[in-house]
Design an enzyme around this catalytic site. Structure first.
Site, PDB file in Angstrom:
ATOM      1  N   SER A 131       0.836  -1.200   0.000  1.00 24.20           N
ATOM      2  CA  SER A 131       0.000   0.000   0.000  1.00 24.20           C
ATOM      3  C   SER A 131       0.874   1.255   0.000  1.00 24.20           C
ATOM      4  CB  SER A 131      -0.976  -0.043   1.182  1.00 24.20           C
ATOM      5  OG  SER A 131      -1.965   0.949   1.066  1.00 24.20           O
ATOM      6  N   HIS A 166      -4.255  -1.696  -4.144  1.00 25.18           N
ATOM      7  CA  HIS A 166      -5.677  -1.983  -3.835  1.00 25.18           C
ATOM      8  C   HIS A 166      -6.565  -1.753  -5.055  1.00 25.18           C
ATOM      9  CE1 HIS A 166      -4.428  -1.969   0.364  1.00 25.18           C
ATOM     10  NE2 HIS A 166      -3.986  -0.738   0.238  1.00 25.18           N
TER      11      HIS A 166
END
Length: 240
Positions: A131, A166
């Site tokens: 991330s 994501h």
């Protein structure tokens, strides 16, 4: 912003120990295998989460017994206190946690990490992250550091172009990223879904892997007034 670094970077769009109920992860196993060491030294850098103690504890539990696991706290959190970031030069893997990409970059620059990490990578340390820990290596990225999703254009530049983690796992990530690349707000780049990762060597993508089925990794490029997705071949990891 530094130039593309020499060395290996594993960019996780999501997954790993932090998205596993029991801490096991085929991507994390793959990361350890990349070192070629029986018991590699792995340092977790949770700057993006403000050195969240629970996050660091999950890392330590997940890597116990198979790595010399340590945590670098730039916020002087207990029980680690502050360590000289030069310790990153002694690691086989530097594993960067998720959280705020923007905050991570500010703190890292103040503590001199960009130069240290570039030197570590050139000496054989594998740089990895999930991330925000994916975003930080690129020139620019899609981030929720400011609340709503927004483009961020001052990454480290260890890897060329832009990044979006994501990709399908979080609402609006895909549409926002495609729109920014189409408009030229972000340069062409790479989109990585949760439970997938993309490995770079000397700034060039060499392998996409996943620990769950149907988790895409894509090259996203501006195409006229729009953006096109070019799927990369994704290898399902053994044991995943």
């Amino acid at each position: 912003m530094l130039a593309t670094v020499t060395g290996t970077v594993l960019a996780l769009g999501g997954g790993g120990f932090s998205q596993s109920d029991d801490g096991t992860s085929a991507i994390d196993d793959h990361l350890l295998d990349l070192t070629g060491k029986g018991t590699p030294k792995v340092c977790f850098v949770p700057t993006a989460s403000g050195d969240d103690a629970g996050y660091a504890r999950r890392f330590s539990e997940a890597f116990a017994g198979r790595a010399e696991a340590s945590v670098l706290s730039l916020f002087c959190r207990e029980p680690w206190g502050y360590a000289d970031p030069q310790v990153l030069l002694e690691q086989d893997v530097v594993y960067v946690g998720g959280g705020s990409t923007a905050n991570l970059l500010v703190v890292w620059r103040r503590h001199g990490l960009p130069g240290i990490l570039a030197e570590a990578a050139a000496n054989g340390t594998v740089l990895a992250g999930i991330s925000a820990g994916m975003n930080c290596w690129f020139e620019s990225s899609s981030t929720d550091s400011f609340g709503p999703l927004a483009p961020l254009d001052d990454g480290l530049g260890f890897l060329p172009g832009s990044a979006c983690p994501h990709y399908l796992g979080e609402a609006d990530r895909r549409n926002a990223y495609l729109g920014w690349v189409a408009a030229g707000t972000l340069p062409d780049g790479y989109a990585v879904d949760e439970h997938a990762a993309l490995r770079f060597v000397d700034g060039v993508p060499v392998e996409a892997v996943s620990e769950r089925p149907d988790r895409p990794v894509l090259r996203v490029e501006r195409d006229g007034d729009g953006a096109r997705e070019v799927p990369l071949d994704v290898r399902r990891l053994a044991g995943a």
